[in-house]
Write a protein that holds these residues in place. Sequence first.
Motif, PDB file in Angstrom:
ATOM      1  N   SER A 219      61.932  -6.860  87.202  1.00 39.31           N
ATOM      2  CA  SER A 219      60.966  -7.736  86.540  1.00 39.31           C
ATOM      3  C   SER A 219      61.066  -9.143  87.147  1.00 39.31           C
ATOM      4  CB  SER A 219      61.244  -7.807  85.037  1.00 39.31           C
ATOM      5  OG  SER A 219      62.383  -8.593  84.802  1.00 39.31           O
ATOM      6  N   GLY A 244      51.312 -12.386  82.581  1.00 40.51           N
ATOM      7  CA  GLY A 244      50.879 -11.231  81.794  1.00 40.51           C
ATOM      8  C   GLY A 244      50.819 -11.603  80.327  1.00 40.51           C
ATOM      9  N   LYS A 245      51.709 -11.016  79.551  1.00 41.77           N
ATOM     10  CA  LYS A 245      51.696 -11.189  78.106  1.00 41.77           C
ATOM     11  C   LYS A 245      52.190 -12.587  77.717  1.00 41.77           C
ATOM     12  CE  LYS A 245      53.295  -8.610  74.084  1.00 41.77           C
ATOM     13  NZ  LYS A 245      54.308  -7.654  73.646  1.00 41.77           N
ATOM     14  N   GLU A 258      54.038 -11.634  86.026  1.00 39.16           N
ATOM     15  CA  GLU A 258      53.736 -10.375  86.725  1.00 39.16           C
ATOM     16  C   GLU A 258      53.910 -10.540  88.224  1.00 39.16           C
ATOM     17  OE1 GLU A 258      49.957  -9.002  85.237  1.00 39.16           O
ATOM     18  OE2 GLU A 258      50.976  -8.135  83.489  1.00 39.16           O
TER      19      GLU A 258
END
Length: 300
Positions: A219, A244-245, A258
């Motif tokens: 990640s 991303g989130k 990301e």
Amino acid sequence: METILTLNNLTKKYGPLTAVKNLSFTIHKGNVYGILGPNGSGKSTTLGMVLNVVNKTSGEYHWFDGKDSTHEALKQVGAIIEHPNFYPYMTARQNLALVCKIKGINSHKIEEKLEIVGLLDRKDSKFRTFSLGMKQRLAIASALLNDPEILILDEPTNGLDPQGIHQIREIIRRIASEGTTILLASHLLDEVEKVCTHVVIIRKGEKLYSGRVDEMNASHGFFELRASNLQKLESILVSHPSIGKVTNSEGLVTAILEEPMDAETMNSFLFENGIVLSYLNKRKESLEEQFLQLTNQTSH
């Protein structure tokens, strides 16, 4: 790459309970594979099915190229899936000689295998005098007697003290370095990280991740941010293509990356968009956190 074991949608049900659900993965020669998951996740059931001691409900598995019967193929497999059954009043060497007799294999490799597991100097000691760790090491020696293509171990360090754990892990590394493929089941992330090259993570019988151990932590990390105008901060973050989130928990905004991005780039991007940050911290999720997230989630 030479294939050792292939599972296709392997499933095991015990009445209404599904212990293993549509499990598929492939094991290639020369690697150390870990099946990792909490207790009760279906690891032992999976090993039991491929070793032909638990009947599968559906799906398929085959050893090597699939041309031999499972019975024939298993002659090239060494496995310890239960507590080793040795005679307490017999010595280490006598116990291994008996294993050779039962399996119909030549006993000339007994000392070589005892040496691998560090028990050569105790070959004439009775089994009942052995510590738990030594008993486990003798079991590994016994599973190596037929020079297997693959060694299968179910929770190999369970119940051992730190020294015993270290010794077993060193032995696993040594066996692997000599070209034997290894498949071990473990509920310890630390164990898999230390000894395995590949991992299959399962929870409640389902596969959550399969791949290289070193890619499991691939990640890009995340930012923790604070600013006076949280709504504006969130909406600007969401608009960025590399993010991303975005979540907000009690005034601390978390933005998952990301793609790679450093703190300086993030800070200037937000400043250009009229946000002055009061707090900015870049973190990388540890493997431990990722594993807990994977295995604790209640729904997919």
